[in-house]
Write a protein that holds these residues in place. Structure first.
Motif, PDB file in Angstrom:
ATOM      1  N   ASN A  26      -8.975 -20.481  22.582  1.00  0.00           N
ATOM      2  CA  ASN A  26      -9.217 -19.916  21.249  1.00  0.00           C
ATOM      3  C   ASN A  26     -10.288 -20.711  20.497  1.00  0.00           C
ATOM      4  N   LYS A  27     -11.385 -21.009  21.156  1.00  0.00           N
ATOM      5  CA  LYS A  27     -12.442 -21.831  20.555  1.00  0.00           C
ATOM      6  C   LYS A  27     -13.047 -21.170  19.313  1.00  0.00           C
ATOM      7  N   ILE A  28     -13.255 -19.882  19.332  1.00  0.00           N
ATOM      8  CA  ILE A  28     -13.869 -19.189  18.191  1.00  0.00           C
ATOM      9  C   ILE A  28     -12.932 -19.238  16.985  1.00  0.00           C
ATOM     10  N   TYR A  29     -11.643 -19.027  17.202  1.00  0.00           N
ATOM     11  CA  TYR A  29     -10.678 -19.085  16.105  1.00  0.00           C
ATOM     12  C   TYR A  29     -10.606 -20.489  15.519  1.00  0.00           C
ATOM     13  N   LEU A  30     -10.618 -21.490  16.393  1.00  0.00           N
ATOM     14  CA  LEU A  30     -10.609 -22.875  15.909  1.00  0.00           C
ATOM     15  C   LEU A  30     -11.874 -23.183  15.108  1.00  0.00           C
ATOM     16  N   PHE A  31     -13.014 -22.649  15.548  1.00  0.00           N
ATOM     17  CA  PHE A  31     -14.273 -22.858  14.826  1.00  0.00           C
ATOM     18  C   PHE A  31     -14.181 -22.284  13.417  1.00  0.00           C
ATOM     19  N   PHE A  32     -13.738 -21.036  13.291  1.00  0.00           N
ATOM     20  CA  PHE A  32     -13.610 -20.433  11.966  1.00  0.00           C
ATOM     21  C   PHE A  32     -12.550 -21.143  11.132  1.00  0.00           C
ATOM     22  N   ASN A  33     -11.501 -21.611  11.770  1.00  0.00           N
ATOM     23  CA  ASN A  33     -10.458 -22.337  11.062  1.00  0.00           C
ATOM     24  C   ASN A  33     -11.008 -23.634  10.474  1.00  0.00           C
ATOM     25  N   LYS A  34     -11.848 -24.331  11.220  1.00  0.00           N
ATOM     26  CA  LYS A  34     -12.434 -25.575  10.720  1.00  0.00           C
ATOM     27  C   LYS A  34     -13.423 -25.319   9.595  1.00  0.00           C
ATOM     28  N   ILE A  35     -14.129 -24.202   9.649  1.00  0.00           N
ATOM     29  CA  ILE A  35     -15.089 -23.872   8.586  1.00  0.00           C
ATOM     30  C   ILE A  35     -14.367 -23.510   7.294  1.00  0.00           C
ATOM     31  N   MET A  36     -13.305 -22.735   7.376  1.00  0.00           N
ATOM     32  CA  MET A  36     -12.680 -22.163   6.191  1.00  0.00           C
ATOM     33  C   MET A  36     -11.564 -22.999   5.594  1.00  0.00           C
ATOM     34  N   ASN A  37     -10.976 -23.932   6.326  1.00  0.00           N
ATOM     35  CA  ASN A  37      -9.848 -24.697   5.807  1.00  0.00           C
ATOM     36  C   ASN A  37     -10.212 -26.166   5.633  1.00  0.00           C
ATOM     37  N   SER A  38      -9.504 -26.786   4.691  1.00  0.00           N
ATOM     38  CA  SER A  38      -9.708 -28.227   4.490  1.00  0.00           C
ATOM     39  C   SER A  38      -9.093 -28.995   5.655  1.00  0.00           C
ATOM     40  N   LYS A  39      -9.354 -30.266   5.712  1.00  0.00           N
ATOM     41  CA  LYS A  39      -8.892 -31.087   6.827  1.00  0.00           C
ATOM     42  C   LYS A  39      -7.369 -31.046   6.976  1.00  0.00           C
ATOM     43  N   GLU A  40      -6.648 -31.026   5.857  1.00  0.00           N
ATOM     44  CA  GLU A  40      -5.186 -31.026   5.906  1.00  0.00           C
ATOM     45  C   GLU A  40      -4.628 -29.701   6.439  1.00  0.00           C
ATOM     46  N   LEU A  41      -5.333 -28.616   6.191  1.00  0.00           N
ATOM     47  CA  LEU A  41      -4.827 -27.293   6.564  1.00  0.00           C
ATOM     48  C   LEU A  41      -5.328 -26.811   7.921  1.00  0.00           C
ATOM     49  N   GLN A  42      -6.211 -27.552   8.540  1.00  0.00           N
ATOM     50  CA  GLN A  42      -6.783 -27.108   9.806  1.00  0.00           C
ATOM     51  C   GLN A  42      -5.756 -27.141  10.935  1.00  0.00           C
ATOM     52  N   MET A  43      -5.960 -26.244  11.878  1.00  0.00           N
ATOM     53  CA  MET A  43      -5.096 -26.188  13.056  1.00  0.00           C
ATOM     54  C   MET A  43      -5.369 -27.385  13.957  1.00  0.00           C
ATOM     55  N   LYS A  44      -4.367 -27.743  14.725  1.00  0.00           N
ATOM     56  CA  LYS A  44      -4.568 -28.774  15.735  1.00  0.00           C
ATOM     57  C   LYS A  44      -5.288 -28.144  16.927  1.00  0.00           C
ATOM     58  N   ASP A  45      -5.952 -28.962  17.693  1.00  0.00           N
ATOM     59  CA  ASP A  45      -6.665 -28.442  18.863  1.00  0.00           C
ATOM     60  C   ASP A  45      -5.723 -27.933  19.942  1.00  0.00           C
ATOM     61  N   THR A  46      -4.483 -28.331  19.871  1.00  0.00           N
ATOM     62  CA  THR A  46      -3.512 -27.888  20.879  1.00  0.00           C
ATOM     63  C   THR A  46      -2.867 -26.548  20.535  1.00  0.00           C
ATOM     64  N   ASP A  47      -3.042 -26.053  19.312  1.00  0.00           N
ATOM     65  CA  ASP A  47      -2.477 -24.756  18.927  1.00  0.00           C
ATOM     66  C   ASP A  47      -3.159 -23.643  19.717  1.00  0.00           C
ATOM     67  N   THR A  48      -2.378 -22.668  20.124  1.00  0.00           N
ATOM     68  CA  THR A  48      -2.919 -21.576  20.946  1.00  0.00           C
ATOM     69  C   THR A  48      -3.131 -20.281  20.164  1.00  0.00           C
ATOM     70  N   LYS A  49      -2.828 -20.269  18.891  1.00  0.00           N
ATOM     71  CA  LYS A  49      -2.966 -19.051  18.090  1.00  0.00           C
ATOM     72  C   LYS A  49      -4.431 -18.644  18.004  1.00  0.00           C
ATOM     73  N   GLY A  50      -4.678 -17.332  18.108  1.00  0.00           N
ATOM     74  CA  GLY A  50      -6.030 -16.803  18.021  1.00  0.00           C
ATOM     75  C   GLY A  50      -6.083 -15.638  17.059  1.00  0.00           C
ATOM     76  N   PHE A  51      -7.178 -14.871  17.133  1.00  0.00           N
ATOM     77  CA  PHE A  51      -7.311 -13.719  16.242  1.00  0.00           C
ATOM     78  C   PHE A  51      -6.261 -12.652  16.555  1.00  0.00           C
ATOM     79  N   VAL A  52      -5.993 -12.428  17.831  1.00  0.00           N
ATOM     80  CA  VAL A  52      -4.980 -11.435  18.199  1.00  0.00           C
ATOM     81  C   VAL A  52      -3.826 -12.057  18.977  1.00  0.00           C
TER      82      VAL A  52
END
Length: 170
Positions: A26-52
């Motif tokens: 889920n690299k693209i989802y992680l990329f958008f997550n890092k752009i839109m959320n602050s450091k505290e709210l960002q997902m961990k790199d081990t999370d598997t959640k994606g757009f769908v």
């Protein structure tokens, strides 16, 4: 109508591919997550959640609809937008949404089958052993019954004439 059916089926396959791709990474989802959320709210790199992948219905629908709305904005410059193009894009949105759920069912069932394979193999081995024991018991039981029938002496029975005489009928 035919083109809508073809696009709907292609959208279902597209949804399956998107779901499969996001289940692998889920690299693209992680990329958008890092752009839109602050450091505290960002997902961990081990999370598997994606757009769908691992999303609820509403968010999955929103992400797919936004993706296709961006697509319709790009296509707007190539062809004029009318009822047919809107109908096709709606068909693609719902086809992709259905495809993601079909892929989810396929992946979940394959995981369950992989988990239960050893259990099924053990049960199958037990059933085969019980079957072999049953067949062996059946063969030995048949042999015992044949021997028992050979050993039983015949009891001398009276003939029908003698029985009638005993009853006084003859």
């Amino acid at each position: 109508m035919t083109i809508e059916i073809i696009i709907f089926i292609a959208a279902i396959l597209f949804g399956v591919v998107i779901f499969w791709r996001e289940s692998r990474g889920n690299k693209i989802y992680l990329f958008f997550n890092k752009i839109m959320n602050s450091k505290e709210l960002q997902m961990k790199d081990t999370d598997t959640k994606g757009f769908v992948y691992q999303q609820g219905f509403i968010l999955r629908f929103v992400y797919i609809a936004v993706f296709f709305l961006v697509g319709i904005l790009i296509v707007q410059f190539l062809i004029p937008i009318n009822y047919a193009t809107i109908s096709l894009f709606a068909s693609m949105i719902f086809g992709t949404l259905i495809g993601t759920y079909i892929a989810g069912v396929i992946f979940k069932s394959s995981e369950i089958i992989e988990e239960q394979t050893e259990f099924f193999e053990e049960k199958l081995d037990q059933v085969i052993e019980k079957g072999k024991d049953f067949v062996e018991d059946f063969h030995t039981k048949d042999n015992k019954e044949v021997e028992e029938t050979k050993e039983v002496p015949k009891v001398a029975e009276k003939s029908a004439r003698e029985r009638l005489k005993d009853k006084g009928l003859l």
